[in-house]
Motif scaffolding. Structure first.
Motif, PDB file in Angstrom:
ATOM      1  N   GLY A 123      54.142  76.552  74.900  1.00 48.36           N
ATOM      2  CA  GLY A 123      54.609  76.550  73.522  1.00 48.36           C
ATOM      3  C   GLY A 123      53.874  75.615  72.590  1.00 48.36           C
ATOM      4  N   SER A 124      52.785  75.027  73.034  1.00 42.23           N
ATOM      5  CA  SER A 124      52.058  74.065  72.207  1.00 42.23           C
ATOM      6  C   SER A 124      50.857  74.665  71.486  1.00 42.23           C
ATOM      7  CB  SER A 124      51.582  72.884  73.062  1.00 42.23           C
ATOM      8  OG  SER A 124      52.680  72.144  73.541  1.00 42.23           O
ATOM      9  N   GLU A 125      50.637  75.962  71.638  1.00 41.63           N
ATOM     10  CA  GLU A 125      49.517  76.619  70.965  1.00 41.63           C
ATOM     11  C   GLU A 125      49.918  78.019  70.523  1.00 41.63           C
ATOM     12  OE1 GLU A 125      46.917  76.989  68.932  1.00 41.63           O
ATOM     13  OE2 GLU A 125      45.966  75.511  70.271  1.00 41.63           O
ATOM     14  N   LYS A 126      49.617  78.358  69.269  1.00 42.25           N
ATOM     15  CA  LYS A 126      49.946  79.679  68.737  1.00 42.25           C
ATOM     16  C   LYS A 126      48.708  80.432  68.261  1.00 42.25           C
ATOM     17  CE  LYS A 126      54.650  78.462  67.295  1.00 42.25           C
ATOM     18  NZ  LYS A 126      55.266  79.243  68.386  1.00 42.25           N
ATOM     19  N   LEU A 127      47.594  79.743  68.077  1.00 39.91           N
ATOM     20  CA  LEU A 127      46.379  80.395  67.597  1.00 39.91           C
ATOM     21  C   LEU A 127      45.762  81.274  68.676  1.00 39.91           C
ATOM     22  CD1 LEU A 127      44.617  77.411  65.745  1.00 39.91           C
ATOM     23  CD2 LEU A 127      45.919  79.292  64.715  1.00 39.91           C
ATOM     24  N   SER A 128      44.934  82.223  68.247  1.00 36.19           N
ATOM     25  CA  SER A 128      44.162  83.008  69.197  1.00 36.19           C
ATOM     26  C   SER A 128      43.163  82.093  69.889  1.00 36.19           C
ATOM     27  CB  SER A 128      43.415  84.128  68.472  1.00 36.19           C
ATOM     28  OG  SER A 128      42.409  83.576  67.622  1.00 36.19           O
ATOM     29  N   PHE A 129      42.587  82.546  70.992  1.00 38.05           N
ATOM     30  CA  PHE A 129      41.708  81.693  71.787  1.00 38.05           C
ATOM     31  C   PHE A 129      40.533  81.159  70.970  1.00 38.05           C
ATOM     32  CE2 PHE A 129      38.009  81.484  74.810  1.00 38.05           C
ATOM     33  CZ  PHE A 129      38.374  80.271  75.371  1.00 38.05           C
ATOM     34  N   ARG A 130      39.790  82.035  70.319  1.00 37.59           N
ATOM     35  CA  ARG A 130      38.619  81.566  69.575  1.00 37.59           C
ATOM     36  C   ARG A 130      39.021  80.655  68.419  1.00 37.59           C
ATOM     37  NH1 ARG A 130      33.747  86.037  69.201  1.00 37.59           N
ATOM     38  NH2 ARG A 130      34.013  86.979  71.272  1.00 37.59           N
ATOM     39  N   ASP A 131      40.076  81.012  67.722  1.00 37.37           N
ATOM     40  CA  ASP A 131      40.520  80.172  66.608  1.00 37.37           C
ATOM     41  C   ASP A 131      40.945  78.796  67.095  1.00 37.37           C
ATOM     42  OD1 ASP A 131      40.012  82.163  64.786  1.00 37.37           O
ATOM     43  OD2 ASP A 131      42.111  82.824  64.613  1.00 37.37           O
ATOM     44  N   ALA A 132      41.615  78.761  68.251  1.00 34.86           N
ATOM     45  CA  ALA A 132      42.066  77.482  68.796  1.00 34.86           C
ATOM     46  C   ALA A 132      40.877  76.615  69.203  1.00 34.86           C
ATOM     47  CB  ALA A 132      42.982  77.720  69.991  1.00 34.86           C
TER      48      ALA A 132
END
Length: 311
Positions: A123-132
Motif C-alpha cells: 500500500g505504499s506505492e500507487k504509481l505505475s512501475f515506470r512512473d514510480a
C-alpha cells in the motif's frame, strides 16, 4: 568507548536491499563462529541523531550480539549502510581494525522491480512501475528519505551497485570486501555461504539448513496495512488529547501486535506479475553504465545477469 570497541560487530552485510540479505543473515548465523544480530536491521550507524546516543543506546546495540560462548564474528545486516551517508566515516572513526563487509547483489532490474512490488503490495506505492522509478530517479536514499510508514523508495538508486561500492573500495582494503550474487545463493546456497566462510577465515560447513525469508507479499487490503503501520509508528494526525490519555501499555501493544495482526489477516498467496520484456529492456538501458562500473571495480562477470552478459 574504548572498553566497548572489543564488543562491536566486526561483520556487516550492508546490502543490497531486496537481494537476499535476510537469507544470507540466517545462513551466516548457522556457523558456530558467527553470531548475527538478534534484530537483523538495527541501522545503528546511520541516524541523523547519532551523536546523541547515550551509553544505554550503545549497550542496547551491543546486546544484539551477545552469545555464549563468544564467537569470532558478530554481524548485522542493515541494508541502508550501502547507500546511506555517514556509515563509512563512522566506521572509520570508531574502529581500530576494519570489519569485514559481505555484499549480496541481485540483477539490478529484478531488484528494482521487486522493490517496487514490495511497496505496492503493502500500500505504499500507487504509481505505475515506470512512473514510480522516474519519480525519484536521482534521489539518493538516506535517513531523511524514509516514508512515514518506515519504508524507502528510490527504486533506481538502490540498484546502482557500482556507484555505492566505489565508496567502500575507496575507503577500505579490497581484502575486507566480499561480494556474492543473489542468483548464486539461490542455486547453491552451501557453496555460496562456504565462500563467505572462506573469506572470513573460518572452517567450511558440510551442511546448512536452507531458508526462505522475506518473500514479497501481495496483501488483500494494502491500504489497511499501510494505515496500521502509520498508526503503529505514530504518524497519523490523531488529536493530542487522545495520545495523552492513551495508556502506555496500549501504545506498546499497538506497536507490537497491530502490524503483525493486519499482515496475517491480509496475506494472500498471489504473486506479483512478471516484468514485461519492454520494461526490462527500458530499465536495462538505465543500468548499463553502472553495471560496467561494477564489473570493472570488482573484476567479476556476474554471469547469471544475462541482461548484461555482453558488457
Amino acid at each position: 568507548m574504548d572498553e566497548m570497541k572489543t564488543s562491536l560487530p566486526n561483520l556487516f552485510i550492508p546490502g543490497a536491499g531486496k537481494s537476499g540479505t535476510s537469507a544470507l543473515h540466517e545462513y551466516l548465523d548457522q556457523h558456530p563462529d558467527i553470531t548475527m544480530s538478534k534484530v537483523k536491521e538495527p541501522h545503528f550507524w546511520t541516524p541523523l541523531d547519532f551523536k546523541a546516543y547515550t551509553r544505554s543506546d550503545w549497550d542496547k546495540y551491543l546486546s544484539l550480539f551477545e552469545s555464549d560462548p563468544i564467537t569470532r564474528y558478530r554481524g548485522e545486516s542493515s541494508t541502508g549502510y550501502m547507500q546511506f551517508p555517514f556509515f563509512i566515516e563512522r566506521i572509520k572513526q570508531y574502529y581500530d581494525e576494519t570489519p569485514r563487509f559481505i555484499f549480496i547483489l541481485r540483477n539490478p532490474i529484478d531488484r528494482c522491480y521487486s522493490h517496487y512490488w514490495w511497496l505496492r503490495g503493502m500500500g505504499s506505492e500507487k504509481l505505475s512501475f515506470r512512473d514510480a522509478v522516474m519519480a525519484d530517479y536521482d534521489l539518493e536514499p538516506g535517513p531523511e528519505t524514509k516514508l512515514p510508514e518506515a519504508n524507502y523508495k528510490s527504486y533506481f538508486q538502490f540498484g546502482l551497485y557500482g556507484k555505492w561500492l566505489s565508496r567502500f573500495f575507496d575507503n577500505f582494503h579490497k581484502d575486507c570486501i566480499h561480494i556474492v550474487s543473489n542468483e548464486e545463493l539461490k542455486v547453491d546456497p552451501l557453496a555460496t555461504v562456504n565462500e563467505c566462510f572462506d573469506f572470513l577465515g573460518l572452517e567450511k560447513l558440510d551442511y546448512i539448513t536452507e531458508v526462505e525469508v522475506n518473500k514479497t507479499q501481495i496483501l488483500r487490503n494494502p491500504g489497511l496495512f499501510k494505515y496500521s503501520k502509520l498508526l503503529a509508528f505514530n504518524q497519523l494526525n490523531i488529536p493530542r488529547i487522545v495520545k495523552d490519555v492513551t495508556p502506555g501499555f496500549i501504545k506498546k501493544a499497538i506497536r507490537k501486535h497491530l502490524i503483525k495482526s493486519v499482515l496475517r489477516a491480509s496475506t494472500t498467496d498471489k504473486s506479483y506479475p512478471k516484468i514485461s520484456d519492454e520494461d526490462r529492456e527500458w530499465l536495462k538501458v538505465h543500468y548499463e553504465a553502472d553495471v560496467r562500473l561494477l564489473k570493472s571495480l570488482t573484476e567479476m562477470r556476474f554471469e547469471s545477469w544475462t541482461d548484461f552478459k555482453d558488457l
